[in-house]
Design a protein around this motif. Sequence first.
Motif, PDB file in Angstrom:
ATOM      1  N   THR A   2     -77.663 -25.587  29.202  1.00 42.18           N
ATOM      2  CA  THR A   2     -79.031 -25.359  28.767  1.00 42.18           C
ATOM      3  C   THR A   2     -79.627 -26.662  28.252  1.00 42.18           C
ATOM      4  O   THR A   2     -78.905 -27.655  28.026  1.00 42.18           O
ATOM      5  N   PHE A   3     -80.942 -26.647  28.037  1.00 44.16           N
ATOM      6  CA  PHE A   3     -81.615 -27.845  27.533  1.00 44.16           C
ATOM      7  C   PHE A   3     -81.055 -28.252  26.172  1.00 44.16           C
ATOM      8  O   PHE A   3     -80.828 -29.438  25.905  1.00 44.16           O
ATOM      9  N   GLU A   4     -80.806 -27.265  25.314  1.00 41.07           N
ATOM     10  CA  GLU A   4     -80.275 -27.563  23.981  1.00 41.07           C
ATOM     11  C   GLU A   4     -78.891 -28.202  24.077  1.00 41.07           C
ATOM     12  O   GLU A   4     -78.577 -29.156  23.352  1.00 41.07           O
ATOM     13  N   GLU A   5     -78.056 -27.683  24.981  1.00 41.57           N
ATOM     14  CA  GLU A   5     -76.714 -28.246  25.155  1.00 41.57           C
ATOM     15  C   GLU A   5     -76.774 -29.659  25.724  1.00 41.57           C
ATOM     16  O   GLU A   5     -76.034 -30.561  25.297  1.00 41.57           O
ATOM     17  N   LEU A   6     -77.645 -29.862  26.712  1.00 42.73           N
ATOM     18  CA  LEU A   6     -77.810 -31.198  27.285  1.00 42.73           C
ATOM     19  C   LEU A   6     -78.307 -32.189  26.236  1.00 42.73           C
ATOM     20  O   LEU A   6     -77.849 -33.336  26.178  1.00 42.73           O
ATOM     21  N   THR A   7     -79.247 -31.743  25.420  1.00 43.84           N
ATOM     22  CA  THR A   7     -79.797 -32.607  24.377  1.00 43.84           C
ATOM     23  C   THR A   7     -78.720 -33.022  23.384  1.00 43.84           C
ATOM     24  O   THR A   7     -78.614 -34.202  23.014  1.00 43.84           O
ATOM     25  N   GLN A   8     -77.927 -32.053  22.949  1.00 44.87           N
ATOM     26  CA  GLN A   8     -76.850 -32.352  22.000  1.00 44.87           C
ATOM     27  C   GLN A   8     -75.834 -33.308  22.623  1.00 44.87           C
ATOM     28  O   GLN A   8     -75.406 -34.280  21.985  1.00 44.87           O
ATOM     29  N   ALA A   9     -75.455 -33.039  23.881  1.00 44.89           N
ATOM     30  CA  ALA A   9     -74.478 -33.902  24.555  1.00 44.89           C
ATOM     31  C   ALA A   9     -75.015 -35.309  24.751  1.00 44.89           C
ATOM     32  O   ALA A   9     -74.279 -36.302  24.596  1.00 44.89           O
ATOM     33  N   LEU A  10     -76.306 -35.415  25.086  1.00 47.33           N
ATOM     34  CA  LEU A  10     -76.911 -36.731  25.297  1.00 47.33           C
ATOM     35  C   LEU A  10     -76.988 -37.511  23.990  1.00 47.33           C
ATOM     36  O   LEU A  10     -76.743 -38.726  23.961  1.00 47.33           O
ATOM     37  N   ASN A  11     -77.304 -36.844  22.911  1.00 51.42           N
ATOM     38  CA  ASN A  11     -77.329 -37.505  21.603  1.00 51.42           C
ATOM     39  C   ASN A  11     -75.943 -38.041  21.231  1.00 51.42           C
ATOM     40  O   ASN A  11     -75.809 -39.153  20.710  1.00 51.42           O
ATOM     41  N   GLU A  12     -74.919 -37.221  21.504  1.00 51.38           N
ATOM     42  CA  GLU A  12     -73.555 -37.647  21.204  1.00 51.38           C
ATOM     43  C   GLU A  12     -73.161 -38.841  22.072  1.00 51.38           C
ATOM     44  O   GLU A  12     -72.532 -39.795  21.582  1.00 51.38           O
ATOM     45  N   ALA A  13     -73.512 -38.794  23.356  1.00 48.75           N
ATOM     46  CA  ALA A  13     -73.192 -39.903  24.254  1.00 48.75           C
ATOM     47  C   ALA A  13     -73.904 -41.185  23.824  1.00 48.75           C
ATOM     48  O   ALA A  13     -73.335 -42.289  23.913  1.00 48.75           O
ATOM     49  N   MET A  14     -75.131 -41.056  23.353  1.00 53.46           N
ATOM     50  CA  MET A  14     -75.879 -42.230  22.877  1.00 53.46           C
ATOM     51  C   MET A  14     -75.257 -42.786  21.609  1.00 53.46           C
ATOM     52  O   MET A  14     -75.188 -44.011  21.425  1.00 53.46           O
ATOM     53  N   ASP A  18     -71.746 -44.280  25.340  1.00 51.40           N
ATOM     54  CA  ASP A  18     -71.015 -43.936  26.563  1.00 51.40           C
ATOM     55  C   ASP A  18     -71.999 -43.964  27.739  1.00 51.40           C
ATOM     56  O   ASP A  18     -72.670 -42.975  28.035  1.00 51.40           O
ATOM     57  N   THR A  19     -72.080 -45.104  28.412  1.00 47.98           N
ATOM     58  CA  THR A  19     -73.071 -45.301  29.474  1.00 47.98           C
ATOM     59  C   THR A  19     -72.880 -44.319  30.622  1.00 47.98           C
ATOM     60  O   THR A  19     -73.863 -43.763  31.151  1.00 47.98           O
ATOM     61  N   LEU A  20     -71.640 -44.100  31.030  1.00 47.61           N
ATOM     62  CA  LEU A  20     -71.382 -43.195  32.148  1.00 47.61           C
ATOM     63  C   LEU A  20     -71.823 -41.769  31.822  1.00 47.61           C
ATOM     64  O   LEU A  20     -72.426 -41.085  32.649  1.00 47.61           O
ATOM     65  N   ALA A  21     -71.540 -41.331  30.599  1.00 41.92           N
ATOM     66  CA  ALA A  21     -71.952 -39.980  30.188  1.00 41.92           C
ATOM     67  C   ALA A  21     -73.469 -39.884  30.111  1.00 41.92           C
ATOM     68  O   ALA A  21     -74.058 -38.864  30.496  1.00 41.92           O
ATOM     69  N   ILE A  22     -74.116 -40.950  29.626  1.00 44.37           N
ATOM     70  CA  ILE A  22     -75.584 -40.953  29.540  1.00 44.37           C
ATOM     71  C   ILE A  22     -76.191 -40.822  30.931  1.00 44.37           C
ATOM     72  O   ILE A  22     -77.100 -40.018  31.149  1.00 44.37           O
ATOM     73  N   GLU A  23     -75.684 -41.595  31.881  1.00 42.36           N
ATOM     74  CA  GLU A  23     -76.200 -41.538  33.250  1.00 42.36           C
ATOM     75  C   GLU A  23     -76.021 -40.141  33.845  1.00 42.36           C
ATOM     76  O   GLU A  23     -76.929 -39.614  34.496  1.00 42.36           O
ATOM     77  N   ARG A  24     -74.875 -39.536  33.614  1.00 37.73           N
ATOM     78  CA  ARG A  24     -74.602 -38.214  34.166  1.00 37.73           C
ATOM     79  C   ARG A  24     -75.525 -37.163  33.544  1.00 37.73           C
ATOM     80  O   ARG A  24     -76.087 -36.322  34.253  1.00 37.73           O
ATOM     81  N   GLU A  44     -88.014 -48.531  23.309  1.00 34.81           N
ATOM     82  CA  GLU A  44     -86.879 -49.227  23.899  1.00 34.81           C
ATOM     83  C   GLU A  44     -85.836 -48.225  24.424  1.00 34.81           C
ATOM     84  O   GLU A  44     -85.329 -48.361  25.557  1.00 34.81           O
ATOM     85  N   VAL A  45     -85.523 -47.212  23.610  1.00 32.35           N
ATOM     86  CA  VAL A  45     -84.544 -46.197  24.021  1.00 32.35           C
ATOM     87  C   VAL A  45     -85.102 -45.366  25.170  1.00 32.35           C
ATOM     88  O   VAL A  45     -84.392 -45.041  26.137  1.00 32.35           O
ATOM     89  N   SER A  46     -86.380 -45.039  25.107  1.00 34.57           N
ATOM     90  CA  SER A  46     -87.007 -44.235  26.156  1.00 34.57           C
ATOM     91  C   SER A  46     -86.926 -44.936  27.501  1.00 34.57           C
ATOM     92  O   SER A  46     -86.575 -44.331  28.520  1.00 34.57           O
ATOM     93  N   LEU A  47     -87.259 -46.225  27.513  1.00 34.38           N
ATOM     94  CA  LEU A  47     -87.214 -46.975  28.775  1.00 34.38           C
ATOM     95  C   LEU A  47     -85.797 -47.088  29.314  1.00 34.38           C
ATOM     96  O   LEU A  47     -85.563 -46.992  30.523  1.00 34.38           O
ATOM     97  N   LYS A  48     -84.841 -47.264  28.414  1.00 32.38           N
ATOM     98  CA  LYS A  48     -83.446 -47.382  28.848  1.00 32.38           C
ATOM     99  C   LYS A  48     -82.973 -46.073  29.495  1.00 32.38           C
ATOM    100  O   LYS A  48     -82.274 -46.084  30.518  1.00 32.38           O
ATOM    101  N   LEU A  49     -83.366 -44.943  28.912  1.00 34.38           N
ATOM    102  CA  LEU A  49     -82.979 -43.651  29.485  1.00 34.38           C
ATOM    103  C   LEU A  49     -83.635 -43.434  30.843  1.00 34.38           C
ATOM    104  O   LEU A  49     -83.004 -42.958  31.785  1.00 34.38           O
ATOM    105  N   LEU A  50     -84.916 -43.783  30.946  1.00 33.16           N
ATOM    106  CA  LEU A  50     -85.631 -43.564  32.204  1.00 33.16           C
ATOM    107  C   LEU A  50     -85.080 -44.434  33.332  1.00 33.16           C
ATOM    108  O   LEU A  50     -85.110 -44.031  34.502  1.00 33.16           O
ATOM    109  N   THR A  51     -84.576 -45.607  32.996  1.00 33.79           N
ATOM    110  CA  THR A  51     -84.070 -46.503  34.048  1.00 33.79           C
ATOM    111  C   THR A  51     -82.778 -45.986  34.676  1.00 33.79           C
ATOM    112  O   THR A  51     -82.332 -46.518  35.698  1.00 33.79           O
ATOM    113  N   HIS A  52     -82.169 -44.972  34.087  1.00 36.42           N
ATOM    114  CA  HIS A  52     -80.982 -44.366  34.688  1.00 36.42           C
ATOM    115  C   HIS A  52     -81.336 -43.467  35.872  1.00 36.42           C
ATOM    116  O   HIS A  52     -80.438 -42.997  36.577  1.00 36.42           O
ATOM    117  N   LEU A  53     -82.629 -43.239  36.083  1.00 39.35           N
ATOM    118  CA  LEU A  53     -83.074 -42.386  37.188  1.00 39.35           C
ATOM    119  C   LEU A  53     -83.558 -43.227  38.363  1.00 39.35           C
ATOM    120  O   LEU A  53     -84.057 -44.345  38.165  1.00 39.35           O
TER     121      LEU A  53
END
Length: 448
Positions: A2-14, A18-24, A44-53
């Motif tokens: 779910t979105f909530e689970e993805l959000t929590q996992a992404l926060n933890e990866a950040m 963990d670059t590989l986890a962030i990209e996934r 800065e963080v927003s642009l870094k996340l968007l560049t993974h796409l």
Amino acid sequence: MTFEELTQALNEAMDQEDTLAIERLVAEMQPPDLAEFVRHESPEVSLKLLTHLPLEERAEAFGYLELEKQCELALKMTEEGLSQLFVHMNSDERADLFNELPEERQEGILRRMAQDEREDIRRLASYEEGTAGAVMTSDYVTVPAGVTVGRALDIVRQTAPNAETIYQIYILDQAQQLLGTLSLRQLILAKPEAVVDGLMTTDLVSINVHEEQEEASRLISRYDLLALPVVDDQQRLVGIVTYDDAMDVAEEEATEDIHKSASVGPLDEGFGKARITSLYRRRVNWLVLLVFANILSGAGIAFYEETIEAYVVLVFFLPLLVASGGNAGSQASTLMIRGLATGDVGARDWGKLLSRELVVSASLGLTMAATIAGIGFWRGGMDIAQVVAYSMFAIVVVGSLIGMSLPFMLNKLGWDPATASAPLVTSIADIVGVLIYFAIATSILDLG
């Protein structure tokens, strides 16, 4: 997830870098969900996340951000990166962003784009804010009149990748004038040798490029359209307004009306991000004006000072009575403003609505008068019971008629009916309520 689970996992990866986890995780997120996550991060963080796409998906997610956030990120990007993003953005979204950028940044982007794209951005960015032209997109599918279905399908296949919607195909003559429309379903089911002219619908619903964007939203809602063609003064097709853009316009207008109904000025940055000074400026003007308006209520009370001295018990019912008139007026005003905004009612309905509101408000007044009469008898006897009952009836009826009439009057003058806000209606109803109450009291109690 779910979105909530993805959000929590992404926060933890950040947190763990963990670059590989962030990209996934970024790749797993839907573009609107990623935009929701990104809007709360630093540029800065927003642009870094968007560049993974990939660039195309990055542009889609970017388009879901508020214009203010888009502009903030755009100023942090290189001109080369921003121009590449512009190429993949929807034409209406990039035109809106283009208008918000500094002039030197605009020139830098245009230098790096193809001529057709430059002209498209300049054209869409030139339309006045609030018009259909300002919210339309140039990403649509057209076929020339006279071609066969087989040829039309070839054209659709060629142009579909860059179109925002392909469910409606527009048929144009040599002068680019709109002749008719054809659904993708009709095109697929028709025989390849059939000519599109015999299949298209010529009973068109369209809008002029200079008309208000609210009208485009109303037409899409009324006729249940996926997209509304936009034409210039020569009936040439210049763009379409899609249903999702119409929904954004409807939300924006509803928000503006809600703010006006509470006597609050427009908040361009949204309530959550609004600065204290901005909130103060948007609210103070009406509140100060209404303070002076309410002075008239005090003047009315002062005028009937002798009545109050003779029957102090009248003061007990004053807040109750004037509040009832204001509440009834606010209800009527809200219903009328919304009816005018949606086109459910118009100036032609004035007589019918006035008579209906008179019946409804009289019924409400009788009910509320019966409710308060017993309290009046208990507090001051039969005379006081009569005063508060008659006053309640009159105040509710008059307050309701004020609430219903004020939006109509403003609409007739060409002003926004939402200006007839609840605080304004309540203040007027309060003044009138005070005068009605003490006039009835003076008459019944024979104090004149």
